[in-house]
Write a protein that holds these residues in place. Structure first.
Motif, PDB file in Angstrom:
ATOM      1  N   ILE A  33       0.833  -1.205   0.000  1.00 19.48           N
ATOM      2  CA  ILE A  33       0.000   0.000   0.000  1.00 19.48           C
ATOM      3  C   ILE A  33       0.865   1.252   0.000  1.00 19.48           C
ATOM      4  O   ILE A  33       0.623   2.207  -0.745  1.00 19.48           O
ATOM      5  N   LEU A  34       1.921   1.225   0.812  1.00 24.22           N
ATOM      6  CA  LEU A  34       2.766   2.408   0.985  1.00 24.22           C
ATOM      7  C   LEU A  34       3.479   2.817  -0.306  1.00 24.22           C
ATOM      8  O   LEU A  34       3.645   4.008  -0.572  1.00 24.22           O
ATOM      9  N   VAL A  35       3.925   1.838  -1.103  1.00 17.74           N
ATOM     10  CA  VAL A  35       4.697   2.184  -2.304  1.00 17.74           C
ATOM     11  C   VAL A  35       3.860   2.964  -3.315  1.00 17.74           C
ATOM     12  O   VAL A  35       4.412   3.656  -4.175  1.00 17.74           O
ATOM     13  N   SER A  36       2.534   2.864  -3.215  1.00 15.96           N
ATOM     14  CA  SER A  36       1.665   3.566  -4.164  1.00 15.96           C
ATOM     15  C   SER A  36       1.310   4.976  -3.698  1.00 15.96           C
ATOM     16  O   SER A  36       0.675   5.730  -4.440  1.00 15.96           O
ATOM     17  N   LEU A  37       1.727   5.325  -2.472  1.00 14.24           N
ATOM     18  CA  LEU A  37       1.393   6.634  -1.912  1.00 14.24           C
ATOM     19  C   LEU A  37       2.481   7.648  -2.233  1.00 14.24           C
ATOM     20  O   LEU A  37       3.649   7.286  -2.421  1.00 14.24           O
ATOM     21  N   PRO A  38       2.132   8.939  -2.289  1.00 15.27           N
ATOM     22  CA  PRO A  38       3.145   9.978  -2.544  1.00 15.27           C
ATOM     23  C   PRO A  38       4.099  10.098  -1.355  1.00 15.27           C
ATOM     24  O   PRO A  38       3.772   9.721  -0.227  1.00 15.27           O
ATOM     25  N   ASP A  39       5.307  10.603  -1.613  1.00 16.76           N
ATOM     26  CA  ASP A  39       6.301  10.746  -0.551  1.00 16.76           C
ATOM     27  C   ASP A  39       5.798  11.640   0.570  1.00 16.76           C
ATOM     28  O   ASP A  39       5.023  12.587   0.347  1.00 16.76           O
ATOM     29  N   GLY A  40       6.279  11.341   1.756  1.00 15.12           N
ATOM     30  CA  GLY A  40       5.983  12.118   2.950  1.00 15.12           C
ATOM     31  C   GLY A  40       6.766  11.509   4.096  1.00 15.12           C
ATOM     32  O   GLY A  40       7.195  10.349   4.024  1.00 15.12           O
ATOM     33  N   VAL A  41       6.962  12.254   5.161  1.00 14.43           N
ATOM     34  CA  VAL A  41       7.742  11.749   6.284  1.00 14.43           C
ATOM     35  C   VAL A  41       7.103  10.489   6.857  1.00 14.43           C
ATOM     36  O   VAL A  41       7.786   9.491   7.129  1.00 14.43           O
ATOM     37  N   GLU A  42       5.786  10.486   7.041  1.00 15.38           N
ATOM     38  CA  GLU A  42       5.102   9.330   7.619  1.00 15.38           C
ATOM     39  C   GLU A  42       5.167   8.117   6.695  1.00 15.38           C
ATOM     40  O   GLU A  42       5.390   6.982   7.146  1.00 15.38           O
ATOM     41  N   VAL A  43       4.978   8.354   5.414  1.00 18.09           N
ATOM     42  CA  VAL A  43       4.999   7.251   4.452  1.00 18.09           C
ATOM     43  C   VAL A  43       6.399   6.633   4.388  1.00 18.09           C
ATOM     44  O   VAL A  43       6.568   5.403   4.446  1.00 18.09           O
ATOM     45  N   LEU A  44       7.424   7.455   4.289  1.00 18.73           N
ATOM     46  CA  LEU A  44       8.788   6.942   4.183  1.00 18.73           C
ATOM     47  C   LEU A  44       9.223   6.236   5.476  1.00 18.73           C
ATOM     48  O   LEU A  44       9.907   5.212   5.431  1.00 18.73           O
ATOM     49  N   THR A  45       8.813   6.773   6.609  1.00 23.11           N
ATOM     50  CA  THR A  45       9.135   6.128   7.888  1.00 23.11           C
ATOM     51  C   THR A  45       8.463   4.760   7.987  1.00 23.11           C
ATOM     52  O   THR A  45       9.072   3.779   8.431  1.00 23.11           O
ATOM     53  N   ASN A  71      12.013  14.245  -1.745  1.00 26.18           N
ATOM     54  CA  ASN A  71      12.248  15.653  -1.420  1.00 26.18           C
ATOM     55  C   ASN A  71      13.332  15.762  -0.345  1.00 26.18           C
ATOM     56  O   ASN A  71      13.330  15.013   0.627  1.00 26.18           O
ATOM     57  N   THR A  72      14.251  16.694  -0.525  1.00 28.78           N
ATOM     58  CA  THR A  72      15.370  16.850   0.407  1.00 28.78           C
ATOM     59  C   THR A  72      14.892  17.043   1.834  1.00 28.78           C
ATOM     60  O   THR A  72      15.480  16.513   2.786  1.00 28.78           O
ATOM     61  N   SER A  73      13.805  17.785   2.005  1.00 28.25           N
ATOM     62  CA  SER A  73      13.265  18.028   3.349  1.00 28.25           C
ATOM     63  C   SER A  73      12.804  16.726   3.998  1.00 28.25           C
ATOM     64  O   SER A  73      13.082  16.475   5.181  1.00 28.25           O
ATOM     65  N   PHE A  74      12.096  15.891   3.227  1.00 26.77           N
ATOM     66  CA  PHE A  74      11.635  14.598   3.750  1.00 26.77           C
ATOM     67  C   PHE A  74      12.824  13.722   4.140  1.00 26.77           C
ATOM     68  O   PHE A  74      12.849  13.100   5.200  1.00 26.77           O
ATOM     69  N   ASN A  75      13.799  13.673   3.229  1.00 20.76           N
ATOM     70  CA  ASN A  75      14.984  12.837   3.453  1.00 20.76           C
ATOM     71  C   ASN A  75      15.698  13.253   4.741  1.00 20.76           C
ATOM     72  O   ASN A  75      16.066  12.422   5.568  1.00 20.76           O
ATOM     73  N   THR A  76      15.865  14.581   4.917  1.00 18.29           N
ATOM     74  CA  THR A  76      16.577  15.091   6.099  1.00 18.29           C
ATOM     75  C   THR A  76      15.813  14.796   7.377  1.00 18.29           C
ATOM     76  O   THR A  76      16.398  14.353   8.382  1.00 18.29           O
ATOM     77  N   GLN A  77      14.505  15.010   7.375  1.00 13.02           N
ATOM     78  CA  GLN A  77      13.709  14.764   8.586  1.00 13.02           C
ATOM     79  C   GLN A  77      13.741  13.294   8.995  1.00 13.02           C
ATOM     80  O   GLN A  77      13.935  12.963  10.163  1.00 13.02           O
ATOM     81  N   VAL A  78      13.543  12.412   8.038  1.00  9.91           N
ATOM     82  CA  VAL A  78      13.540  10.975   8.348  1.00  9.91           C
ATOM     83  C   VAL A  78      14.916  10.534   8.846  1.00  9.91           C
ATOM     84  O   VAL A  78      15.027   9.799   9.834  1.00  9.91           O
ATOM     85  N   SER A  79      15.967  11.028   8.180  1.00  7.58           N
ATOM     86  CA  SER A  79      17.327  10.635   8.561  1.00  7.58           C
ATOM     87  C   SER A  79      17.677  11.108   9.964  1.00  7.58           C
ATOM     88  O   SER A  79      18.369  10.402  10.720  1.00  7.58           O
ATOM     89  N   LEU A  85      16.544   3.280  13.080  1.00  7.53           N
ATOM     90  CA  LEU A  85      15.734   2.541  12.116  1.00  7.53           C
ATOM     91  C   LEU A  85      16.416   2.543  10.753  1.00  7.53           C
ATOM     92  O   LEU A  85      16.511   1.501  10.086  1.00  7.53           O
ATOM     93  N   LEU A  86      16.931   3.698  10.358  1.00  3.97           N
ATOM     94  CA  LEU A  86      17.604   3.819   9.065  1.00  3.97           C
ATOM     95  C   LEU A  86      18.851   2.937   9.026  1.00  3.97           C
ATOM     96  O   LEU A  86      19.114   2.244   8.028  1.00  3.97           O
ATOM     97  N   GLN A  87      19.613   2.913  10.120  1.00  6.00           N
ATOM     98  CA  GLN A  87      20.817   2.079  10.177  1.00  6.00           C
ATOM     99  C   GLN A  87      20.477   0.592  10.071  1.00  6.00           C
ATOM    100  O   GLN A  87      21.204  -0.176   9.430  1.00  6.00           O
TER     101      GLN A  87
END
Length: 413
Positions: A33-45, A71-79, A85-87
């Motif tokens: 389900i998630l892969v079909s949704l647009p990018d966002g902090v919640e979706v990527l997390t 989006n750079t902003s999304f990437n930075t917030q999640v990271s 979790l990312l590691q």
């Protein structure tokens, strides 16, 4: 505009649905389900969480690519917010994808400790769930496995020490003898000989692999080679403490299919002669089996040796025993000896893999239960444990073979 407002709500509805799937531990469904949704902090997390739980390297790599291309902003917030979790996902992405072919499952970089650990875990899962004969449908898999096991034993012994028990469980404990696996059986024996140490564990492994060979329908030359390998080892470990092992091998060879009478007789003769030499230091079970094998093989035993009956001070022992093992031949031979040693006792045998009515009834009736744990099923063990009387003794045999079964009864008596 009403349609625009409804369309804007769709990602939120999809995310909520994915979260519900995650609550149910249905991470693959949530990820779809998630892969079909647009990018966002919640979706990527959420995608990172799914990749971590599923532990699929391909999914992990795909998720990281999605995060890095967002989006750079999304990437930075999640990271920044989800560093651990990312590691975790990055570690999973760094591992190899699970191969879909049996040849591919053998691939390994022995210098990578993390990959070695995952490799052993994956093979342990295979050993517990899949019949080894399934892999034989793939060309020369047995030959490749044999070559790979020898390479590990010689070049990466630390890795081999971890993987050997897993392959042994898969091909010797769980898979019936099969001539197509003969190259692997010989590789397993050779790897033991390369280590050049033979404790009780190594001798037990050697015995069981060798019996798999003779029961798989080898050629005359292959049968003779197996006996020669056994004799070479026995020459190294020859001592009163190893006579019992040699007698168990001889006993199994007596009832197993024979492709080389001369080779089998060589083993039996050496074993009986060694047993006679050390007879004063053998236990009652070993002496009993020694006399039986010598008699069946026509090998004379000096008449000045004390008979087993004279040494058995407890021949009037009277109880009812259940002997459990999947090695039915060892059970039958053990009963033959035990009836002569304890004529007033009763010995029931059972090799049911499941908790059958027959097994439960035998366990309830027994005063003592001899359970050969290395040749048994978990279902049978718990069936016996739950069915036996409180006053009945449960004697667990480590290893296999006739003498160990008899020795446990003799010790109990």
């Amino acid at each position: 505009d009403l349609f625009a407002r409804i369309e804007a709500l769709q990602p939120r509805i999809g995310l909520d649905e994915a979260v519900q799937e995650m609550y149910r531990d249905r991470y693959e469904q949530a990820y779809a389900i998630l892969v079909s949704l647009p990018d966002g902090v919640e979706v990527l997390t959420a995608m990172l969480r799914c990749a971590k739980e599923v532990e699929d390297p391909d999914m992990a790599r795909s998720t990281l690519e999605r995060l890095r291309s967002s989006n750079t902003s999304f990437n930075t917030q999640v990271s920044n917010q989800k560093q651990k979790l990312l590691q975790s996902v990055e570690r999973i992405a760094a591992t190899k994808a699970v191969a879909t072919t049996w040849h591919g499952r053998l691939d390994l970089d022995p210098s990578d400790a993390v990959e070695v650990a995952n490799y052993v875990v994956r093979w342990r899962e295979i050993a517990g769930a899949i019949d080894g004969r399934e892999a034989l449908n793939e060309g020369d898999f047995a030959k490749k496995l044999a070559d790979w096991s020898e390479e590990l034993a010689l070049t990466y012994p630390e890795v081999f020490e971890s993987i050997y028990p897993v392959w042994f469980e898969w091909l010797i404990e769980r898979t019936p003898p099969d001539a197509r696996y003969l190259p692997v059986y010989y590789a397993l024996i050779e790897s033991l000989r390369v280590r050049d140490r033979y404790g009780s564990t190594e001798l037990e492994l050697l015995q069981r692999v060798s019996l798999h060979i003779v029961r798989s329908g080898p050629t005359t030359d292959q049968y003779a080679r197996t006996i020669d390998d056994l004799l070479a080892v026995f020459k190294t470990v020859r001592a009163p403490e190893t006579v019992g092992w040699a007698l168990d091998v001889a006993d199994a060879l007596t009832v197993a299919p024979c492709r080389g009478e001369e080779a089998r007789l060589r083993w039996i003769t050496v074993t009986v002669q060694t047993g006679i030499e050390f007879i004063a230091r053998l236990g009652l079970a070993e002496k009993s089996l020694l006399m039986l094998i010598a008699k069946e093989s026509g090998i004379p035993v000096p008449s000045n040796h004390v008979t087993i009956q004279q040494q058995n001070d407890n021949s009037n022992f009277c109880e009812r025993f259940l002997l459990y093992s999947l090695d039915v031949q060892s059970l039958e031979r053990a009963v033959l000896l035990l009836k002569a040693m304890y004529p007033q006792s009763k010995f029931d045998v059972n090799g049911d893999e499941n908790c059958s009515t027959r097994l439960k009834g035998a366990a309830r009736s027994a005063d003592g239960i001899v359970f050969v744990s290395s040749v048994a099923t978990h279902q049978a063990f718990f069936c016996i444990k739950n069915s036996k009387r409180d006053d009945a003794s449960l004697l667990q045999v480590v290893g296999s073979g006739t003498t160990r079964i008899v020795q446990h009864v003799a010790t109990y008596a």
